[in-house]
Design a protein around this motif. Sequence first.
Motif, PDB file in Angstrom:
ATOM      1  N   GLN A 142      -9.199  -8.173   0.716  1.00  0.00           N
ATOM      2  CA  GLN A 142      -9.121  -9.194   1.757  1.00  0.00           C
ATOM      3  C   GLN A 142      -8.212 -10.363   1.369  1.00  0.00           C
ATOM      4  O   GLN A 142      -7.862 -11.184   2.219  1.00  0.00           O
ATOM      5  CB  GLN A 142     -10.519  -9.734   2.079  1.00  0.00           C
ATOM      6  CG  GLN A 142     -11.441  -8.719   2.746  1.00  0.00           C
ATOM      7  CD  GLN A 142     -12.842  -9.278   2.952  1.00  0.00           C
ATOM      8  OE1 GLN A 142     -13.773  -8.925   2.235  1.00  0.00           O
ATOM      9  NE2 GLN A 142     -12.972 -10.157   3.927  1.00  0.00           N
ATOM     10  N   LEU A 143      -7.843 -10.431   0.090  1.00  0.00           N
ATOM     11  CA  LEU A 143      -6.978 -11.514  -0.374  1.00  0.00           C
ATOM     12  C   LEU A 143      -5.495 -11.136  -0.364  1.00  0.00           C
ATOM     13  O   LEU A 143      -4.646 -11.983  -0.627  1.00  0.00           O
ATOM     14  CB  LEU A 143      -7.371 -11.926  -1.799  1.00  0.00           C
ATOM     15  CG  LEU A 143      -8.756 -12.560  -1.960  1.00  0.00           C
ATOM     16  CD1 LEU A 143      -9.018 -12.889  -3.431  1.00  0.00           C
ATOM     17  CD2 LEU A 143      -8.883 -13.824  -1.108  1.00  0.00           C
ATOM     18  N   VAL A 144      -5.177  -9.876  -0.051  1.00  0.00           N
ATOM     19  CA  VAL A 144      -3.777  -9.457  -0.014  1.00  0.00           C
ATOM     20  C   VAL A 144      -3.047 -10.252   1.059  1.00  0.00           C
ATOM     21  O   VAL A 144      -3.484 -10.337   2.208  1.00  0.00           O
ATOM     22  CB  VAL A 144      -3.662  -7.947   0.260  1.00  0.00           C
ATOM     23  CG1 VAL A 144      -2.193  -7.540   0.444  1.00  0.00           C
ATOM     24  CG2 VAL A 144      -4.284  -7.143  -0.884  1.00  0.00           C
ATOM     25  N   GLY A 145      -1.929 -10.870   0.668  1.00  0.00           N
ATOM     26  CA  GLY A 145      -1.135 -11.651   1.605  1.00  0.00           C
ATOM     27  C   GLY A 145      -1.641 -13.053   1.850  1.00  0.00           C
ATOM     28  O   GLY A 145      -1.095 -13.772   2.700  1.00  0.00           O
ATOM     29  N   ARG A 146      -2.662 -13.488   1.088  1.00  0.00           N
ATOM     30  CA  ARG A 146      -3.228 -14.833   1.282  1.00  0.00           C
ATOM     31  C   ARG A 146      -3.008 -15.677   0.021  1.00  0.00           C
ATOM     32  O   ARG A 146      -2.960 -15.135  -1.099  1.00  0.00           O
ATOM     33  CB  ARG A 146      -4.717 -14.742   1.625  1.00  0.00           C
ATOM     34  CG  ARG A 146      -4.994 -13.912   2.880  1.00  0.00           C
ATOM     35  CD  ARG A 146      -6.474 -13.766   3.144  1.00  0.00           C
ATOM     36  NE  ARG A 146      -7.083 -15.046   3.556  1.00  0.00           N
ATOM     37  CZ  ARG A 146      -8.386 -15.179   3.791  1.00  0.00           C
ATOM     38  NH1 ARG A 146      -9.212 -14.140   3.646  1.00  0.00           N
ATOM     39  NH2 ARG A 146      -8.863 -16.357   4.163  1.00  0.00           N
ATOM     40  N   LEU A 155      -1.657 -17.178 -18.855  1.00  0.00           N
ATOM     41  CA  LEU A 155      -2.941 -16.489 -18.739  1.00  0.00           C
ATOM     42  C   LEU A 155      -3.326 -16.295 -17.293  1.00  0.00           C
ATOM     43  O   LEU A 155      -3.728 -15.198 -16.879  1.00  0.00           O
ATOM     44  CB  LEU A 155      -4.030 -17.274 -19.463  1.00  0.00           C
ATOM     45  CG  LEU A 155      -5.449 -16.727 -19.248  1.00  0.00           C
ATOM     46  CD1 LEU A 155      -5.597 -15.353 -19.873  1.00  0.00           C
ATOM     47  CD2 LEU A 155      -6.488 -17.692 -19.779  1.00  0.00           C
ATOM     48  N   ALA A 156      -3.239 -17.368 -16.486  1.00  0.00           N
ATOM     49  CA  ALA A 156      -3.663 -17.279 -15.092  1.00  0.00           C
ATOM     50  C   ALA A 156      -2.853 -16.234 -14.332  1.00  0.00           C
ATOM     51  O   ALA A 156      -3.407 -15.414 -13.590  1.00  0.00           O
ATOM     52  CB  ALA A 156      -3.548 -18.644 -14.427  1.00  0.00           C
ATOM     53  N   VAL A 157      -1.531 -16.251 -14.526  1.00  0.00           N
ATOM     54  CA  VAL A 157      -0.677 -15.276 -13.838  1.00  0.00           C
ATOM     55  C   VAL A 157      -0.999 -13.863 -14.319  1.00  0.00           C
ATOM     56  O   VAL A 157      -1.092 -12.918 -13.509  1.00  0.00           O
ATOM     57  CB  VAL A 157       0.806 -15.616 -14.068  1.00  0.00           C
ATOM     58  CG1 VAL A 157       1.700 -14.530 -13.469  1.00  0.00           C
ATOM     59  CG2 VAL A 157       1.137 -16.971 -13.460  1.00  0.00           C
ATOM     60  N   HIS A 158      -1.194 -13.709 -15.615  1.00  0.00           N
ATOM     61  CA  HIS A 158      -1.529 -12.396 -16.184  1.00  0.00           C
ATOM     62  C   HIS A 158      -2.841 -11.866 -15.596  1.00  0.00           C
ATOM     63  O   HIS A 158      -2.918 -10.700 -15.176  1.00  0.00           O
ATOM     64  CB  HIS A 158      -1.642 -12.521 -17.701  1.00  0.00           C
ATOM     65  CG  HIS A 158      -2.133 -11.290 -18.395  1.00  0.00           C
ATOM     66  ND1 HIS A 158      -1.346 -10.179 -18.612  1.00  0.00           N
ATOM     67  CD2 HIS A 158      -3.356 -10.991 -18.933  1.00  0.00           C
ATOM     68  CE1 HIS A 158      -2.041  -9.249 -19.239  1.00  0.00           C
ATOM     69  NE2 HIS A 158      -3.261  -9.719 -19.456  1.00  0.00           N
ATOM     70  N   LEU A 159      -3.863 -12.713 -15.546  1.00  0.00           N
ATOM     71  CA  LEU A 159      -5.162 -12.271 -15.017  1.00  0.00           C
ATOM     72  C   LEU A 159      -5.080 -11.928 -13.534  1.00  0.00           C
ATOM     73  O   LEU A 159      -5.722 -10.972 -13.076  1.00  0.00           O
ATOM     74  CB  LEU A 159      -6.213 -13.350 -15.252  1.00  0.00           C
ATOM     75  CG  LEU A 159      -6.706 -13.525 -16.683  1.00  0.00           C
ATOM     76  CD1 LEU A 159      -7.690 -14.687 -16.777  1.00  0.00           C
ATOM     77  CD2 LEU A 159      -7.358 -12.242 -17.204  1.00  0.00           C
ATOM     78  N   ALA A 163      -6.085  -8.304 -12.130  1.00  0.00           N
ATOM     79  CA  ALA A 163      -7.159  -8.141 -11.156  1.00  0.00           C
ATOM     80  C   ALA A 163      -6.730  -7.220 -10.015  1.00  0.00           C
ATOM     81  O   ALA A 163      -7.446  -6.275  -9.646  1.00  0.00           O
ATOM     82  CB  ALA A 163      -7.586  -9.502 -10.604  1.00  0.00           C
ATOM     83  N   PHE A 164      -5.558  -7.480  -9.470  1.00  0.00           N
ATOM     84  CA  PHE A 164      -5.085  -6.667  -8.343  1.00  0.00           C
ATOM     85  C   PHE A 164      -4.675  -5.277  -8.814  1.00  0.00           C
ATOM     86  O   PHE A 164      -4.862  -4.277  -8.108  1.00  0.00           O
ATOM     87  CB  PHE A 164      -3.928  -7.382  -7.635  1.00  0.00           C
ATOM     88  CG  PHE A 164      -4.372  -8.447  -6.684  1.00  0.00           C
ATOM     89  CD1 PHE A 164      -4.365  -8.233  -5.306  1.00  0.00           C
ATOM     90  CD2 PHE A 164      -4.830  -9.675  -7.156  1.00  0.00           C
ATOM     91  CE1 PHE A 164      -4.793  -9.214  -4.429  1.00  0.00           C
ATOM     92  CE2 PHE A 164      -5.253 -10.667  -6.290  1.00  0.00           C
ATOM     93  CZ  PHE A 164      -5.247 -10.441  -4.913  1.00  0.00           C
ATOM     94  N   GLU A 165      -4.128  -5.196 -10.024  1.00  0.00           N
ATOM     95  CA  GLU A 165      -3.736  -3.904 -10.583  1.00  0.00           C
ATOM     96  C   GLU A 165      -4.940  -2.994 -10.762  1.00  0.00           C
ATOM     97  O   GLU A 165      -4.873  -1.788 -10.451  1.00  0.00           O
ATOM     98  CB  GLU A 165      -3.036  -4.133 -11.921  1.00  0.00           C
ATOM     99  CG  GLU A 165      -2.545  -2.880 -12.613  1.00  0.00           C
ATOM    100  CD  GLU A 165      -1.930  -3.192 -13.965  1.00  0.00           C
ATOM    101  OE1 GLU A 165      -0.734  -2.914 -14.141  1.00  0.00           O
ATOM    102  OE2 GLU A 165      -2.652  -3.719 -14.847  1.00  0.00           O
ATOM    103  N   LEU A 166      -6.056  -3.544 -11.248  1.00  0.00           N
ATOM    104  CA  LEU A 166      -7.261  -2.739 -11.452  1.00  0.00           C
ATOM    105  C   LEU A 166      -7.780  -2.142 -10.149  1.00  0.00           C
ATOM    106  O   LEU A 166      -8.413  -1.082 -10.155  1.00  0.00           O
ATOM    107  CB  LEU A 166      -8.357  -3.588 -12.093  1.00  0.00           C
ATOM    108  CG  LEU A 166      -8.229  -3.887 -13.587  1.00  0.00           C
ATOM    109  CD1 LEU A 166      -9.374  -4.784 -14.046  1.00  0.00           C
ATOM    110  CD2 LEU A 166      -8.220  -2.599 -14.408  1.00  0.00           C
ATOM    111  N   HIS A 167      -7.527  -2.816  -9.038  1.00  0.00           N
ATOM    112  CA  HIS A 167      -8.009  -2.327  -7.738  1.00  0.00           C
ATOM    113  C   HIS A 167      -6.915  -1.593  -6.965  1.00  0.00           C
ATOM    114  O   HIS A 167      -7.089  -1.294  -5.775  1.00  0.00           O
ATOM    115  CB  HIS A 167      -8.533  -3.503  -6.906  1.00  0.00           C
ATOM    116  CG  HIS A 167      -9.817  -4.068  -7.409  1.00  0.00           C
ATOM    117  ND1 HIS A 167      -9.888  -4.937  -8.489  1.00  0.00           N
ATOM    118  CD2 HIS A 167     -11.103  -3.881  -7.007  1.00  0.00           C
ATOM    119  CE1 HIS A 167     -11.153  -5.264  -8.707  1.00  0.00           C
ATOM    120  NE2 HIS A 167     -11.911  -4.639  -7.834  1.00  0.00           N
ATOM    121  N   GLY A 168      -5.791  -1.311  -7.631  1.00  0.00           N
ATOM    122  CA  GLY A 168      -4.721  -0.562  -6.980  1.00  0.00           C
ATOM    123  C   GLY A 168      -4.061  -1.316  -5.854  1.00  0.00           C
ATOM    124  O   GLY A 168      -3.564  -0.699  -4.894  1.00  0.00           O
TER     125      GLY A 168
END
Length: 357
Positions: A142-146, A155-159, A163-168
């Motif tokens: 639901q956060l895609v594009g927001r 660190l923040a950018v990496h995490l 996060a999105f990578e783990l959920h494909g």
Amino acid sequence: MGVPEPPPEPRLRSRSGRRSRRRILLLFALLALLPVACRRSPGLIRLALNDWPGYEYFRLAQQKGFLDPSLLDLRLLNFSDQSAQVQAYLDGRADAVAITSVDAVQICARRPDRCPALVFVIDESHGGDRLLAPPAVTELRQLVGRPIGLEDSALAVHLLHRAFELHGLPSPPPSLQRHIPPSRVAQALRSGAIAAVLTYPPLANRLQESEGLRILFSTRDLPGEILDVLAVDPKVLRQRPEAVQALIDGWRQARHWEERAGDSARLAMARRLGLSQEDLQLAQQGLLYPGLQEQWQLLRPGPSNHRLDLERIRRELVRIGRIPQGTPLPALDSRFVFSPLRPPAAEPDEEAGSPRS
């Protein structure tokens, strides 16, 4: 009556004799001062840190007198976020910094000449860093594009990417990443300027309580990947290793003392962090503190567990354009792991519950 003998001529003081006596007195004075002159002054370390619970033991060590004053002159530099800490180190205002391994790699990219050595693993973030969203957002998709709020740190950018990578899911582009000061995050969420925020205690706990935010992702989903470390300027490490050892020993003594002192010590830590004891306990549950053997496995010479982590972090930061190819990696130094630990210098007392002035 005989002729009287002339009176003896007055004896003149020998100038050379006076000079000799002065030299002797001066020699004794210098000998008296010799032990003071030969005594080495304590090594200065300017340590940059923020309000992360694992870093609080450095402050506690200074407050409770667990730092050997003959070896270490510690100056604590407090910052509101990790990006400010990193900048202090890059600018030469700090000799050491308590940060994550991810941020340490970024330092090496920006200042290869001051690429730090990692000498101590403070903790592992095991749920401490969190992606939080309002209750209406139940899935990460639901956060895609927001727009998402986060610190301006590696660190923040990496995490966020992990996060999105783990959920494909596709990673949020820079245009959807909002770097918002901690004091303005709650308002940004209420106004809809951001749909979620990536943050950590104590702000994460405050937002969950005041805004009713839910966790969509945390470092619990990345076991063993995000470590908080003590990163030291290699020049300082060469010149003042005893001061570095005293700093690490002080942290360990403060941690042991807190475990023995119990609620009184935790109350003091919670007050300084602006948390309740319950919130501090929840924040601590999101941290793992490695033991001696784990420290050795992470920092040992040659191929080590954390060397592989650092290489993976470098590849990821290069992939997302955060650092250039060829960035050096921080050195790992395990010599301080098995240092003898002095017993705590103070017993738990009533003052432990008082906030530090």
